[in-house]
Motif scaffolding. Structure first.
Motif, PDB file in Angstrom:
ATOM      1  N   GLY A  25       0.794  -1.243   0.000  1.00 45.00           N
ATOM      2  CA  GLY A  25       0.000   0.000   0.000  1.00 45.00           C
ATOM      3  C   GLY A  25       0.818   1.281   0.000  1.00 45.00           C
ATOM      4  N   ILE A  26       2.107   1.191  -0.282  1.00 46.72           N
ATOM      5  CA  ILE A  26       2.937   2.409  -0.346  1.00 46.72           C
ATOM      6  C   ILE A  26       2.931   2.934  -1.788  1.00 46.72           C
ATOM      7  CG2 ILE A  26       5.315   3.285  -0.160  1.00 46.72           C
ATOM      8  CD1 ILE A  26       5.713   1.418   2.216  1.00 46.72           C
ATOM      9  N   GLY A  27       2.682   4.222  -1.964  1.00 44.41           N
ATOM     10  CA  GLY A  27       2.651   4.823  -3.302  1.00 44.41           C
ATOM     11  C   GLY A  27       4.055   4.888  -3.887  1.00 44.41           C
ATOM     12  N   VAL A  28       4.246   4.302  -5.079  1.00 45.66           N
ATOM     13  CA  VAL A  28       5.587   4.226  -5.673  1.00 45.66           C
ATOM     14  C   VAL A  28       5.585   4.769  -7.098  1.00 45.66           C
ATOM     15  CG1 VAL A  28       7.481   2.674  -6.306  1.00 45.66           C
ATOM     16  CG2 VAL A  28       5.940   2.024  -4.477  1.00 45.66           C
ATOM     17  N   THR A  29       6.603   5.539  -7.426  1.00 47.19           N
ATOM     18  CA  THR A  29       6.881   5.872  -8.829  1.00 47.19           C
ATOM     19  C   THR A  29       8.160   5.148  -9.208  1.00 47.19           C
ATOM     20  OG1 THR A  29       5.874   8.066  -8.621  1.00 47.19           O
ATOM     21  CG2 THR A  29       7.364   7.731 -10.476  1.00 47.19           C
ATOM     22  N   LEU A  30       8.091   4.345 -10.273  1.00 44.55           N
ATOM     23  CA  LEU A  30       9.254   3.588 -10.740  1.00 44.55           C
ATOM     24  C   LEU A  30       9.678   4.167 -12.088  1.00 44.55           C
ATOM     25  CD1 LEU A  30      11.173   1.078 -10.563  1.00 44.55           C
ATOM     26  CD2 LEU A  30       9.380  -0.224 -11.730  1.00 44.55           C
ATOM     27  N   ILE A  31      10.910   4.676 -12.130  1.00 43.79           N
ATOM     28  CA  ILE A  31      11.390   5.334 -13.357  1.00 43.79           C
ATOM     29  C   ILE A  31      12.530   4.503 -13.948  1.00 43.79           C
ATOM     30  CG2 ILE A  31      12.264   7.488 -14.350  1.00 43.79           C
ATOM     31  CD1 ILE A  31      11.277   8.969 -11.884  1.00 43.79           C
TER      32      ILE A  31
END
Ligand SMILES: Cc1cc2nc3c(=O)[nH]c(=O)nc-3n(C[C@H](O)[C@H](O)[C@H](O)COP(=O)(O)OP(=O)(O)OC[C@H]3O[C@@H](n4cnc5c(N)ncnc54)[C@H](O)[C@@H]3O)c2cc1C
Length: 405
Positions: A25-31
């Protein structure tokens, strides 16, 4: 803020970390800079990994293992020996058998393509803000968060930035995290072969004077080859056509697998060591090869990266439950305490192993034969080695014990 955590680098470690965090449930941005079309290609690219038993449990807890287990070859035994060109393997001075270690295989050999494709599919389906074909060029840390800027000028903010961007990590460079680096003047020639006789799930390591030759069992009558030579020799061998390449490989091999033929593409990897002094700084942490790129002699690089991923994801999930800022210094310090000495020990051990085994000195050959002979004859020593290889020693994070976060 769009996400709590930005991960720069969607290789095997960055993607696994994104799945672990998003799953809790942790908001992640993967680049990631790579093109997903390249990652989706199903042609066999010759690369594979020895995944420890603990890493396979971790992939199981994250729902990844179910999707790749049918393509994973269990490793039941490991045999190590001195090798000489034209002689094939010498008498085994180390022999590990899973029966002695207890339940199940010592690990698995998994082809890179299966891991990569599965991770990509899961990342695309998960609640992850995934920015492929995007290169990060800048990062700035402020009092309440961190911001990264992409090549096209897009800005993304979060509480924490994790660099999973490999050996040439820009995240580490920009954060001025000092990393020790040296080259080995060795290059691994990597390919896969088909062979006439079964491998019976046995992994072999021949210690040749120029570097180790690992023969790792794949599903069917196939094996993955990681063949290390001095860099100029490797370049000359790699320039040959397939038939001439095999003519050089064959005499190093002996005939224990019968006739051999190449299958899939050939690769080369120049070898070196990269080791970060500190894994953390304000609102930034490093995982995987960006923190520790090591010699493949022990096949432990990815396993060590997955330990970082397991540790940091556990700490972040616990912090989220407490309602804490995920970029807090106390969380990052705990991550560093957990992982730094283990990474240092492994990097030094692989470096020392390579120096001890990749040379011509007859005195060293005798000494190491003696040392390995002693390890091989004492069951408790053998068991300790096997536990190390299966990744079940030390203060194991939950995921590596097969538990969910
Ligand atoms: C010959 C060889 C054999 C090996 N065998 C084994 C083995 O048997 N077992 C094992 O455990 N390990 C093995 N390893 C080690 C293993 O391959 C590595 O440890 C592992 O692949 C590292 O993964 P990573 O995700 O940390 O880094 P990488 O795979 O390097 O991924 C980094 C990612 O970051 C992205 N990136 C970089 N810069 C940017 C940027 N500025 N912006 C956005 N994205 C960026 C890249 O596109 C890439 O996708 C081996 C290594 C070698 C060389």
């Amino acid at each position: 803020m769009e996400s709590s955590v930005i991960i720069v680098g969607g290789g095997l470690n960055g993607s696994t970390l994104a799945l672990a965090l998003a799953g809790a449930g942790i908001g992640v941005t993967l680049i990631d800079a790579s093109d997903p079309a390249d990652l989706r290609r199903n042609n066999f690219d010759g690369r594979s990994y020895a995944i420890s038993a603990a890493s396979s449990k971790m992939l199981g807890a994250l729902g990844i293992w179910d999707q790749i287990s049918k393509d994973a070859q269990p490793m039941f035994e490991i045999k190590a020996t001195d090798g000489q060109v034209g002689e094939g393997p010498g008498p085994f001075f180390l022999h590990f058998d899973h029966v002695e270690a207890g339940d199940g295989p010592m690990g698995y050999i998994v082809e890179d393509r299966f891991l990569r494709q599965t991770l990509l599919k899961m990342v695309e389906l998960a609640k992850i803000k995934y920015l492929p074909q995007t290169k990060v060029v800048d990062q700035r840390v402020g009092p309440v968060g961190v911001e990264v800027t992409t090549e096209k000028g897009k800005r993304v903010e979060a509480q924490l930035l994790i660099g999973a961007d490999g050996r040439t990590s820009g995240t580490a460079e920009r954060a001025k995290l000092k990393r020790l680096k040296w080259g080995y003047d060795q290059t691994s020639l990597v390919c896969a072969i088909e062979h006439e006789k079964p491998h019976n799930g046995i992994a072999h390591q021949f210690f040749m004077p120029a570097g180790p030759l690992a023969i790792l069992p794949l599903t069917g009558y196939r094996s993955s080859i990681v063949w290390t030579e001095k860099s100029d020799t490797a370049a000359a061998i790699n320039a040959l056509d397939d038939a001439a390449y095999l003519d050089i490989l064959r005499p190093r091999f002996g005939d224990f697998l019968g006739e051999i033929a190449l299958t899939g593409d050939r690769y080369t990897y120049p070898l070196g060591l990269v080791l970060a002094h500190e894994l953390i700084t304000d609102r930034i942490a490093l995982v995987g090869d960006s923190a520790h790129g090591m010699h493949p002699i022990a096949g432990q690089g990815l396993n060590a990266g997955l330990k970082d991923v397991a540790a940091i994801s556990q700490l972040l999930v616990e912090a989220k439950r407490r309602g804490q800022d995920l970029g807090s210094a106390s969380i990052l310090q705990e991550y560093q305490r957990w992982r730094r000495s283990d990474n240092l020990t492994l990097a030094i051990a692989t470096d020392g192993f390579n120096r001890l085994f990749s040379n011509q000195s007859s005195m060293l050959r005798t000494l190491r034969g003696l040392g390995m002979g002693i390890v091989n004859t004492i069951p408790s020593f053998r068991r300790a080695f096997m536990q190390e290889a299966s990744g079940t020693t030390g203060d194991l994070p939950k995921l590596l014990q097969g538990k969910t976060l």
